[in-house]
Design a protein around this motif. Structure first.
Motif, PDB file in Angstrom:
ATOM      1  N   VAL A 121      41.671  40.407  33.217  1.00  0.00           N
ATOM      2  CA  VAL A 121      42.138  39.135  33.794  1.00  0.00           C
ATOM      3  C   VAL A 121      41.298  38.816  35.024  1.00  0.00           C
ATOM      4  O   VAL A 121      41.119  39.665  35.901  1.00  0.00           O
ATOM      5  CB  VAL A 121      43.634  39.215  34.156  1.00  0.00           C
ATOM      6  CG1 VAL A 121      44.089  37.965  34.897  1.00  0.00           C
ATOM      7  CG2 VAL A 121      44.478  39.431  32.900  1.00  0.00           C
ATOM      8  N   THR A 138      44.275  32.150  36.414  1.00  0.00           N
ATOM      9  CA  THR A 138      43.500  33.276  35.894  1.00  0.00           C
ATOM     10  C   THR A 138      43.372  33.148  34.381  1.00  0.00           C
ATOM     11  O   THR A 138      44.148  32.438  33.741  1.00  0.00           O
ATOM     12  CB  THR A 138      44.203  34.609  36.203  1.00  0.00           C
ATOM     13  OG1 THR A 138      45.540  34.531  35.697  1.00  0.00           O
ATOM     14  CG2 THR A 138      44.219  34.906  37.681  1.00  0.00           C
ATOM     15  N   ALA A 140      42.627  35.705  30.795  1.00  0.00           N
ATOM     16  CA  ALA A 140      42.477  37.050  30.230  1.00  0.00           C
ATOM     17  C   ALA A 140      41.350  37.009  29.199  1.00  0.00           C
ATOM     18  O   ALA A 140      41.361  36.164  28.304  1.00  0.00           O
ATOM     19  CB  ALA A 140      43.787  37.468  29.566  1.00  0.00           C
ATOM     20  N   SER A 206      44.186  43.529  35.412  1.00  0.00           N
ATOM     21  CA  SER A 206      43.802  42.361  36.208  1.00  0.00           C
ATOM     22  C   SER A 206      42.818  42.750  37.297  1.00  0.00           C
ATOM     23  O   SER A 206      43.058  43.693  38.058  1.00  0.00           O
ATOM     24  CB  SER A 206      45.044  41.722  36.845  1.00  0.00           C
ATOM     25  OG  SER A 206      44.615  40.693  37.736  1.00  0.00           O
ATOM     26  N   ALA A 208      41.913  40.181  39.275  1.00  0.00           N
ATOM     27  CA  ALA A 208      42.000  38.909  40.009  1.00  0.00           C
ATOM     28  C   ALA A 208      42.409  39.103  41.464  1.00  0.00           C
ATOM     29  O   ALA A 208      42.244  38.208  42.279  1.00  0.00           O
ATOM     30  CB  ALA A 208      42.962  37.958  39.308  1.00  0.00           C
ATOM     31  N   SER A 250      52.312  39.542  34.224  1.00  0.00           N
ATOM     32  CA  SER A 250      51.880  39.173  32.882  1.00  0.00           C
ATOM     33  C   SER A 250      53.068  38.527  32.180  1.00  0.00           C
ATOM     34  O   SER A 250      54.040  39.196  31.864  1.00  0.00           O
ATOM     35  CB  SER A 250      51.445  40.425  32.121  1.00  0.00           C
ATOM     36  OG  SER A 250      51.068  40.064  30.824  1.00  0.00           O
TER      37      SER A 250
END
Ligand code: TXA
Ligand code: MG
Length: 362
Positions: A121, A138, A140, A206, A208, A250
Motif C-alpha cells: 500500500v 492510498t 494497494a 502498508s 504509506a 484495511s
C-alpha cells in the motif's frame, strides 16, 4: 430543489445497478492459454470483467483506469462500496505513475517478493480512479507471479484492478469451479488455470506511513517482512477481532469474510484436545476440518488441511476445504489449528473470520 434532483438521480442509479445485476449473462470457461488470454484482453478493453487465476486465489479483473468496469466488479461480487481493490501490475515501471512518491523500501521489498504474494500500500496518484480505492489516498499494488495473470497484464498494457473472484463474504476461490459456483451468469469469462498454488490471498503491507504496517497476513510472513524492512507493526484486527468502533486501516478487515454456509468454531490446540472437543460437542451434520491423524480419530466426517501440521499446505487447502464441507451439507464445522502465530497467522486470520471470531483455546 437541487438536492432533490440529486436524490432522484442516485435512486435511478441504484435501480439501474440492481437491474444490471439481475441480467444474466452467459459465462464462458476458457483455458488460461494464449487464446483465453486474447479473449480476456478483448473483454477487458471493452470495460468488461474477467476471472483470472493468480498464484494466491482467483481474481476478478477489470481495467484499473475504467470506472464503469471497476463498478462492475463491485456489482458482480456484491462487494461493499467501502472495500478498496488491489491494482495488479506486470513490472515496476507500471508502478511509478500510480503513486505520488516511491517509498524508499519499495525496491528492497520488490526485489525479494515480487512477482509474488505480496501487496504493497502506497500513497496514490490522481491516475487511479476513486472507485478503485473507495476514496482513500492510498492504493494497494501487487505484481503477481502466475504466468497467465502476468501475461494478461502485459498484453493489456495497463494495470488490472482485481479482488478475489468470490461472492463477497464467501471463502475465496482457488479453482475455476469455485468461481463458477459464485459468479455463473454474472461475468462473461473465467480463465481456468487449475488450482492456485498458494491458496490464501496475498500478504498486505502498508508503506504509506512512517513505519510499515502489516494489514493482512499471507504466504509472505511477518518475520520475512521484518527481515527486509526492520520494524513492522501489526494492524489491529490481524490476529484478534477488530476493536469496537475503530475504523480498520484495511477496510476489508471490517467485513464478515470467508464464511461457508455452516457455522465454524475454530479451536487452537493439539490433536488429542481436538478429538476430545469433537466428542464433547458433536452434533448431527458436524464436520471436522483438521489434519489426518486427529481427523481419523475424531469420529466425525472430516476435510483435511493437508500434510500434518504444515502451515503451507493448510494455506493451500483452507478455502477449498470450507467449500467442500458446505457441499457435503455440514451445519457446523469444528476446525483445528495447532497455533495462531508465526507461519500459521494467515490461516488463523482467515478461519477466525469464517468463525465470526468464535475461537476456543483448548
Ligand atoms: O492475493 C490477493 O491479494 C488476491 C489476488 C486476486 O490478487 N486479491 C485479493 O483482493 O485478495 P481482495 O479485494 O479480496 O482483498 C484486498 C484487501 C482488502 O482487505 C482491502 O480492504 C485491502 O486489501 N486494501 C485494498 N486497498 C487498500 C488500501 N488502499 N489501503 C488498505 N487496505 C487496502
Ligand atoms: Mg477477497
Amino acid at each position: 430543489m437541487i438536492g432533490r434532483g440529486k436524490k432522484a438521480e442516485a435512486r435511478a442509479r441504484r435501480f439501474n445497478d440492481w437491474l444490471d445485476s439481475r441480467r444474466k449473462c452467459h459465462t464462458q470457461l476458457l483455458a488460461a492459454d494464449e487464446r483465453g488470454i486474447a479473449a480476456a484482453e478483448q473483454l477487458l478493453s471493452k470495460g468488461e470483467v474477467v476471472a483470472v487465476p493468480t498464484e494466491t486465489v482467483y481474481g476478478l479483473a477489470a481495467a484499473a483506469f475504467h470506472e464503469q468496469a471497476v463498478k462492475r466488479i463491485f456489482m458482480a461480487k456484491g462487494r461493499p462500496a467501502d472495500n478498496p481493490l488491489i491494482v495488479h501490475v506486470a513490472n515496476l515501471k507500471m508502478v511509478y505513475p500510480l503513486v505520488v512518491e516511491v517509498p524508499k523500501q519499495l525496491d528492497k521489498l520488490a526485489a525479494k517478493f515480487w512477482p509474488g504474494p505480496l501487496t504493497i500500500v502506497m500513497k496514490k496518484s490522481g491516475l487511479i480512479p476513486d472507485v478503485v480505492t473507495c476514496g482513500l489516498d492510498t492504493v494497494a499494488i501487487r505484481m503477481p507471479s502466475h504466468p497467465a495473470m502476468k501475461r494478461l497484464i502485459e498484453v493489456c498494457g495497463y494495470p488490472l484492478a482485481a479482488p478475489s473472484a468470490n461472492t463477497s463474504g464467501k471463502p475465496s476461490p482457488t479453482t475455476a469451479a469455485h468461481v463458477l459456483d459464485d459468479l455463473d451468469g454474472k461475468i462473461p469469462l473465467i480463465l481456468d488455470g487449475g488450482s492456485c498454488a498458494v491458496g490464501v490471498e496475498s500478504t498486505v503491507v502498508s508503506l504509506a506511513g512512517e513505519v510499515p504496517v502489516l494489514l493482512r497476513p499471507g504466504a509472505v510472513t511477518l518475520a520475512q517482512l521484518r527481515a527486509v524492512l526492520g520494524e513492522v507493526k501489526v494492524a489491529a484486527g490481524v490476529s484478534e477481532p477488530p476493536p469496537d468502533g475503530e475504523k480498520p486501516l484495511s477496510p476489508g478487515m471490517a467485513h464478515t469474510h470467508y464464511s461457508p454456509k455452516a457455522r465454524v468454531i475454530l479451536t487452537i490446540g493439539d490433536g488429542a484436545a481436538f478429538v476430545k472437543f469433537c466428542a464433547e460437542n458433536r452434533t448431527e451434520d458436524a464436520y471436522a476440518l483438521c489434519f489426518e491423524p486427529e481427523g481419523a480419530a475424531c469420529g466425525l466426517p472430516f476435510e483435511s488441511l493437508g500434510e500434518t501440521e504444515d502451515a503451507v499446505s493448510a494455506q493451500n487447502r483452507v478455502f477449498a476445504a470450507l467449500r467442500d464441507c458446505d457441499e457435503k451439507g455440514a451445519q457446523v464445522i469444528f476446525a483445528r489449528l495447532p497455533s495462531d502465530d508465526g507461519s500459521w497467522l494467515a490461516v488463523y486470520n482467515r478461519l477466525q473470520r469464517s468463525a465470526g471470531f468464535d475461537v476456543r483455546h483448548l
